[in-house]
Design a protein around this motif. Sequence first.
Motif, PDB file in Angstrom:
ATOM      1  N   GLY A  22       0.818  -1.212   0.000  1.00 54.72           N
ATOM      2  CA  GLY A  22       0.000   0.000   0.000  1.00 54.72           C
ATOM      3  C   GLY A  22       0.848   1.255   0.000  1.00 54.72           C
ATOM      4  N   LEU A  23       1.924   1.258   0.772  1.00 55.76           N
ATOM      5  CA  LEU A  23       2.826   2.399   0.806  1.00 55.76           C
ATOM      6  C   LEU A  23       3.468   2.630  -0.556  1.00 55.76           C
ATOM      7  N   ILE A  24       3.922   1.565  -1.193  1.00 52.81           N
ATOM      8  CA  ILE A  24       4.544   1.688  -2.516  1.00 52.81           C
ATOM      9  C   ILE A  24       3.541   2.222  -3.536  1.00 52.81           C
ATOM     10  N   PHE A  25       2.316   1.667  -3.541  1.00 50.75           N
ATOM     11  CA  PHE A  25       1.279   2.180  -4.447  1.00 50.75           C
ATOM     12  C   PHE A  25       1.003   3.658  -4.179  1.00 50.75           C
ATOM     13  N   SER A  26       0.905   4.030  -2.916  1.00 49.93           N
ATOM     14  CA  SER A  26       0.629   5.421  -2.563  1.00 49.93           C
ATOM     15  C   SER A  26       1.740   6.346  -3.045  1.00 49.93           C
ATOM     16  N   LEU A  27       2.969   5.927  -2.871  1.00 47.74           N
ATOM     17  CA  LEU A  27       4.094   6.740  -3.326  1.00 47.74           C
ATOM     18  C   LEU A  27       4.091   6.906  -4.849  1.00 47.74           C
ATOM     19  N   VAL A  28       3.850   5.823  -5.560  1.00 44.18           N
ATOM     20  CA  VAL A  28       3.816   5.888  -7.023  1.00 44.18           C
ATOM     21  C   VAL A  28       2.673   6.797  -7.488  1.00 44.18           C
ATOM     22  N   LEU A  29       1.504   6.658  -6.860  1.00 42.95           N
ATOM     23  CA  LEU A  29       0.352   7.471  -7.242  1.00 42.95           C
ATOM     24  C   LEU A  29       0.529   8.939  -6.867  1.00 42.95           C
ATOM     25  N   THR A  30       1.462   9.247  -5.997  1.00 41.56           N
ATOM     26  CA  THR A  30       1.780  10.629  -5.657  1.00 41.56           C
ATOM     27  C   THR A  30       2.879  11.173  -6.559  1.00 41.56           C
ATOM     28  N   ILE A  31       3.872  10.348  -6.869  1.00 39.66           N
ATOM     29  CA  ILE A  31       5.019  10.797  -7.657  1.00 39.66           C
ATOM     30  C   ILE A  31       4.641  11.077  -9.107  1.00 39.66           C
ATOM     31  N   ILE A  32       3.749  10.287  -9.693  1.00 38.35           N
ATOM     32  CA  ILE A  32       3.387  10.468 -11.104  1.00 38.35           C
ATOM     33  C   ILE A  32       2.809  11.858 -11.364  1.00 38.35           C
ATOM     34  N   PRO A  33       1.756  12.302 -10.649  1.00 35.93           N
ATOM     35  CA  PRO A  33       1.263  13.657 -10.932  1.00 35.93           C
ATOM     36  C   PRO A  33       2.259  14.744 -10.541  1.00 35.93           C
ATOM     37  N   PHE A  34       3.024  14.524  -9.473  1.00 42.04           N
ATOM     38  CA  PHE A  34       4.041  15.504  -9.085  1.00 42.04           C
ATOM     39  C   PHE A  34       5.058  15.684 -10.205  1.00 42.04           C
ATOM     40  N   TRP A  35       5.503  14.592 -10.786  1.00 39.98           N
ATOM     41  CA  TRP A  35       6.457  14.648 -11.889  1.00 39.98           C
ATOM     42  C   TRP A  35       5.853  15.366 -13.095  1.00 39.98           C
ATOM     43  N   MET A  36       4.586  15.079 -13.400  1.00 38.10           N
ATOM     44  CA  MET A  36       3.939  15.731 -14.538  1.00 38.10           C
ATOM     45  C   MET A  36       3.869  17.246 -14.344  1.00 38.10           C
ATOM     46  N   VAL A  37       3.546  17.680 -13.137  1.00 38.52           N
ATOM     47  CA  VAL A  37       3.457  19.113 -12.872  1.00 38.52           C
ATOM     48  C   VAL A  37       4.843  19.750 -12.923  1.00 38.52           C
ATOM     49  N   MET A  38       5.824  19.108 -12.314  1.00 42.50           N
ATOM     50  CA  MET A  38       7.157  19.695 -12.241  1.00 42.50           C
ATOM     51  C   MET A  38       7.878  19.704 -13.583  1.00 42.50           C
ATOM     52  N   SER A  39       7.602  18.725 -14.441  1.00 41.08           N
ATOM     53  CA  SER A  39       8.279  18.699 -15.744  1.00 41.08           C
ATOM     54  C   SER A  39       7.736  19.775 -16.665  1.00 41.08           C
ATOM     55  N   GLY A  40       6.465  20.094 -16.562  1.00 38.61           N
ATOM     56  CA  GLY A  40       5.881  21.161 -17.359  1.00 38.61           C
ATOM     57  C   GLY A  40       5.694  20.826 -18.818  1.00 38.61           C
ATOM     58  N   GLY A  41       5.907  19.606 -19.216  1.00 37.14           N
ATOM     59  CA  GLY A  41       5.825  19.229 -20.620  1.00 37.14           C
ATOM     60  C   GLY A  41       4.474  18.689 -21.050  1.00 37.14           C
ATOM     61  N   PHE A  42       3.459  18.864 -20.225  1.00 35.51           N
ATOM     62  CA  PHE A  42       2.149  18.307 -20.526  1.00 35.51           C
ATOM     63  C   PHE A  42       1.121  19.430 -20.565  1.00 35.51           C
ATOM     64  N   SER A  43       0.046  19.208 -21.302  1.00 31.20           N
ATOM     65  CA  SER A  43      -1.019  20.210 -21.355  1.00 31.20           C
ATOM     66  C   SER A  43      -1.727  20.281 -20.006  1.00 31.20           C
TER      67      SER A  43
END
Length: 111
Positions: A22-43
């Motif tokens: 559960g912890l691993i799933f939670s971390l992955v589900l948090t990191i994916i949107p964080f990465w998308m926002v921080m990279s800035g390469g998405f609409s």
Amino acid sequence: MSDAHASHDGGNHGSVKSYVIGLIFSLVLTIIPFWMVMSGGFSNMAVVVTISIMAILQVLVQLIMFMHLDFKTEDGWNAGSFIFTALILAILVGGSLWIMQNLHANMMLGG
């Protein structure tokens, strides 16, 4: 000594393995949107949709892995309480968005 913890009513709580998963799933589900926002390469729409989907999945992971919600035990009380909570939450969020949209539309008319 077992990894499973017994509750006061004799029920079985999760094991250390289920908590780690559960912890691993939670971390992955948090990191994916964080990465998308921080990279800035998405609409903006792709980011909002991803954040929304990951938030829903995050809630499900929390309920299943940490709060041990299942639809098999206690004669459906878990399922009933979950459905009631989801309904109240949908009414609250939907009503708030509806009110904010109407306020925005009405405020734009005057200026």
